[in-house]
Design a protein around this motif. Structure first.
Motif, PDB file in Angstrom:
ATOM      1  N   THR A  15       0.958  -1.245  -0.054  1.00 42.17           N
ATOM      2  CA  THR A  15      -0.069  -0.053  -0.029  1.00 42.17           C
ATOM      3  C   THR A  15       0.941   1.140   0.096  1.00 42.17           C
ATOM      4  O   THR A  15       1.640   1.534   0.993  1.00 42.17           O
ATOM      5  N   PRO A  16       0.971   2.176  -0.973  1.00 42.41           N
ATOM      6  CA  PRO A  16       1.757   3.184  -1.038  1.00 42.41           C
ATOM      7  C   PRO A  16       1.192   4.205  -0.266  1.00 42.41           C
ATOM      8  O   PRO A  16       0.139   4.505  -0.242  1.00 42.41           O
ATOM      9  N   PHE A  17       2.177   4.957   0.477  1.00 43.18           N
ATOM     10  CA  PHE A  17       1.800   6.058   1.259  1.00 43.18           C
ATOM     11  C   PHE A  17       2.725   7.287   0.843  1.00 43.18           C
ATOM     12  O   PHE A  17       3.617   7.012   0.562  1.00 43.18           O
ATOM     13  N   HIS A  18       2.171   8.433   1.363  1.00 46.00           N
ATOM     14  CA  HIS A  18       3.040   9.638   1.102  1.00 46.00           C
ATOM     15  C   HIS A  18       3.890   9.718   2.459  1.00 46.00           C
ATOM     16  O   HIS A  18       3.750   8.641   3.533  1.00 46.00           O
ATOM     17  N   ASP A  19       4.893  10.332   2.644  1.00 41.72           N
ATOM     18  CA  ASP A  19       5.902  10.529   3.527  1.00 41.72           C
ATOM     19  C   ASP A  19       5.199  10.834   4.937  1.00 41.72           C
ATOM     20  O   ASP A  19       5.565  10.327   6.045  1.00 41.72           O
ATOM     21  N   ASP A  20       4.052  11.481   4.888  1.00 38.58           N
ATOM     22  CA  ASP A  20       3.268  11.846   6.146  1.00 38.58           C
ATOM     23  C   ASP A  20       2.412  10.554   6.726  1.00 38.58           C
ATOM     24  O   ASP A  20       1.678  11.088   7.516  1.00 38.58           O
ATOM     25  N   GLY A  21       2.537   9.538   5.837  1.00 37.79           N
ATOM     26  CA  GLY A  21       1.314   8.483   6.257  1.00 37.79           C
ATOM     27  C   GLY A  21       0.015   8.566   5.419  1.00 37.79           C
ATOM     28  O   GLY A  21      -0.731   7.393   5.413  1.00 37.79           O
ATOM     29  N   ARG A  22      -0.238   9.396   4.649  1.00 41.39           N
ATOM     30  CA  ARG A  22      -1.532   9.427   3.849  1.00 41.39           C
ATOM     31  C   ARG A  22      -1.344   8.416   2.734  1.00 41.39           C
ATOM     32  O   ARG A  22      -0.214   8.254   2.113  1.00 41.39           O
ATOM     33  N   LEU A  23      -2.514   7.711   2.185  1.00 43.28           N
ATOM     34  CA  LEU A  23      -2.590   7.093   1.030  1.00 43.28           C
ATOM     35  C   LEU A  23      -1.981   7.900   0.067  1.00 43.28           C
ATOM     36  O   LEU A  23      -2.444   9.145  -0.215  1.00 43.28           O
ATOM     37  N   ASP A  24      -1.259   7.182  -0.846  1.00 44.66           N
ATOM     38  CA  ASP A  24      -0.643   7.644  -2.147  1.00 44.66           C
ATOM     39  C   ASP A  24      -1.304   7.139  -3.472  1.00 44.66           C
ATOM     40  O   ASP A  24      -1.024   6.012  -3.887  1.00 44.66           O
ATOM     41  N   LEU A  25      -2.505   7.692  -3.821  1.00 43.57           N
ATOM     42  CA  LEU A  25      -3.308   7.040  -4.833  1.00 43.57           C
ATOM     43  C   LEU A  25      -2.830   7.328  -6.032  1.00 43.57           C
ATOM     44  O   LEU A  25      -2.936   6.537  -6.985  1.00 43.57           O
ATOM     45  N   GLY A  26      -1.902   8.325  -6.432  1.00 43.53           N
ATOM     46  CA  GLY A  26      -0.981   8.510  -7.597  1.00 43.53           C
ATOM     47  C   GLY A  26      -0.030   7.567  -7.753  1.00 43.53           C
ATOM     48  O   GLY A  26      -0.041   6.625  -8.900  1.00 43.53           O
ATOM     49  N   SER A  27       0.682   7.072  -6.769  1.00 47.56           N
ATOM     50  CA  SER A  27       1.598   6.108  -6.882  1.00 47.56           C
ATOM     51  C   SER A  27       0.877   4.615  -6.917  1.00 47.56           C
ATOM     52  O   SER A  27       1.421   3.691  -7.635  1.00 47.56           O
ATOM     53  N   THR A  28      -0.374   4.669  -6.513  1.00 46.87           N
ATOM     54  CA  THR A  28      -0.893   3.369  -6.420  1.00 46.87           C
ATOM     55  C   THR A  28      -1.377   3.009  -8.082  1.00 46.87           C
ATOM     56  O   THR A  28      -0.971   2.039  -8.708  1.00 46.87           O
ATOM     57  N   ASP A  29      -1.749   3.899  -8.890  1.00 45.37           N
ATOM     58  CA  ASP A  29      -2.076   3.710 -10.335  1.00 45.37           C
ATOM     59  C   ASP A  29      -0.808   3.447 -10.929  1.00 45.37           C
ATOM     60  O   ASP A  29      -0.807   2.517 -11.683  1.00 45.37           O
ATOM     61  N   ARG A  30       0.380   4.117 -10.617  1.00 47.78           N
ATOM     62  CA  ARG A  30       1.520   3.984 -11.405  1.00 47.78           C
ATOM     63  C   ARG A  30       2.007   2.242 -10.897  1.00 47.78           C
ATOM     64  O   ARG A  30       2.562   1.821 -11.740  1.00 47.78           O
ATOM     65  N   MET A  31       1.876   1.873  -9.847  1.00 42.89           N
ATOM     66  CA  MET A  31       2.199   0.403  -9.205  1.00 42.89           C
ATOM     67  C   MET A  31       1.522  -0.409  -9.946  1.00 42.89           C
ATOM     68  O   MET A  31       2.238  -1.479 -10.660  1.00 42.89           O
ATOM     69  N   VAL A  32       0.177  -0.222 -10.025  1.00 46.42           N
ATOM     70  CA  VAL A  32      -0.692  -1.068 -10.930  1.00 46.42           C
ATOM     71  C   VAL A  32      -0.179  -1.496 -12.393  1.00 46.42           C
ATOM     72  O   VAL A  32      -0.035  -2.476 -12.772  1.00 46.42           O
TER      73      VAL A  32
END
Length: 307
Positions: A15-32
């Motif tokens: 599960t990708p997170f930003h440095d501050d712990g929030r979900l990183d949905l942009g990285s989620t798309d790139r990871m997929v």
């Protein structure tokens, strides 16, 4: 929908997170996109390596919907729905199946001790997620402390028609695969898909014992895909050669506690996710460990002599 004929490599997604712990949905798309480009035949989310227990219910649903949307039907998506109680399991299962998931994965809770307790639990879990929802047994005794023999797994399969897959992560567990395949090959047991975990640490041998592929994470999933494909083609030596090239990093990733930090660091270095952050509490990589990882990556990515 997920079926018992599923095969190949279902990449376990962090599960990708930003440095501050929030979900990183942009990285989620790139990871997929990166995992599909690597040849994944499916994706699995919200598993143990997906930090699912650290997510709030609405975050888990948001992340699952983001992945399912990004996949856009190209491959099946399995969602881990293991929970302390059946109410939470049922709610998440309903949400993700409505969003387009292909099935759910269920790990047994640590308090189960007897064979009958385990079998009864999966009957109740199958009812909780819905009898028409395909489910995966997650057999990971090193983490769950629940030991399932081939006989117990067979009972779960036979008593629940919606059970279509075993995620095999026992260690040592090669003989378990052999026993289950012998039972299904002889007609004593309904055949289900067997995909293997443990970071791919025994993947070539698991394929030789009758596994249909892998359901695990590794920072170079194209290796998992390559090994599975080569084994299917009967190219045993080439499969083991490819696997052996990656084995030092596979082993490094398999370390308890720090393994996910290692994997996320490599995924960040490869440009697949923006941050290597884990949800707190989480271990931090030391400069010495980072130097080890960089060395291992350089060895993997170095062109072979004569190439």
């Amino acid at each position: 929908m997920l079926t018992s004929s599923a095969a190949g490599v279902f990449v376990i997604c962090p599960t990708p997170f930003h440095d501050d712990g929030r979900l990183d949905l942009g990285s989620t798309d790139r990871m997929v996109e990166a995992f599909l480009a690597a040849g994944a035949t499916g994706l699995t989310i919200l598993g143990i390596m997906g930090e699912a227990p650290k997510l709030a219910a609405d975050e888990a649903q948001s992340f699952a919907k983001q992945v399912i949307s990004a996949v856009a039907g190209r491959v099946p998506v399995i969602v881990g729905v293991s929970a302390a109680g059946f109410a939470a399991m049922s709610a998440l299962s309903r949400k993700v199946m409505d969003a387009g998931a292909a099935g759910v994965m269920i790990a047994p809770p640590a308090h189960l001790r007897t064979d009958d307790q385990i079998v009864s639990y999966y009957a109740d879990a199958a009812e909780a997620v819905g009898r028409d929802t395909p489910f995966v047994i997650q057999d990971y005794p090193l983490v769950t402390n629940v030991v399932m023999t081939p006989h117990v797994i067979g009972r779960i399969i036979e008593q629940n028609s919606s059970c279509v897959m075993l995620k095999h992560e026992d260690w040592p567990g090669l003989d378990k695969i052999t026993a289950l395949r012998r039972a299904s090959d002889s007609g004593q047991l309904r055949r289900v898909s067997i995909l293997c975990g443990n970071g791919g640490l025994f993947l070539p041998f698991e394929m030789e014992r009758g596994a249909d592929g892998a359901m695990t994470g590794y920072a170079y999933p194209e290796m998992l895909v390559g090994v599975v494909n080569l084994m299917r083609q009967g190219k045993r030596r080439e499969a083991h050669d490819l696997f052996d090239r990656h084995l030092p990093l596979v082993r490094y990733e398999t370390q308890p506690g720090v393994g996910l930090s290692v994997r996320k660091y490599v995924l960040q270095r490869r440009g697949i996710i923006a941050s290597a952050a884990l949800r707190k509490p989480a271990p931090k990589l030391t400069p010495e460990t980072i130097a080890d990882i960089e060395w291992l990556m350089e060895r993997i990515e170095r062109p072979h002599e004569g190439a």
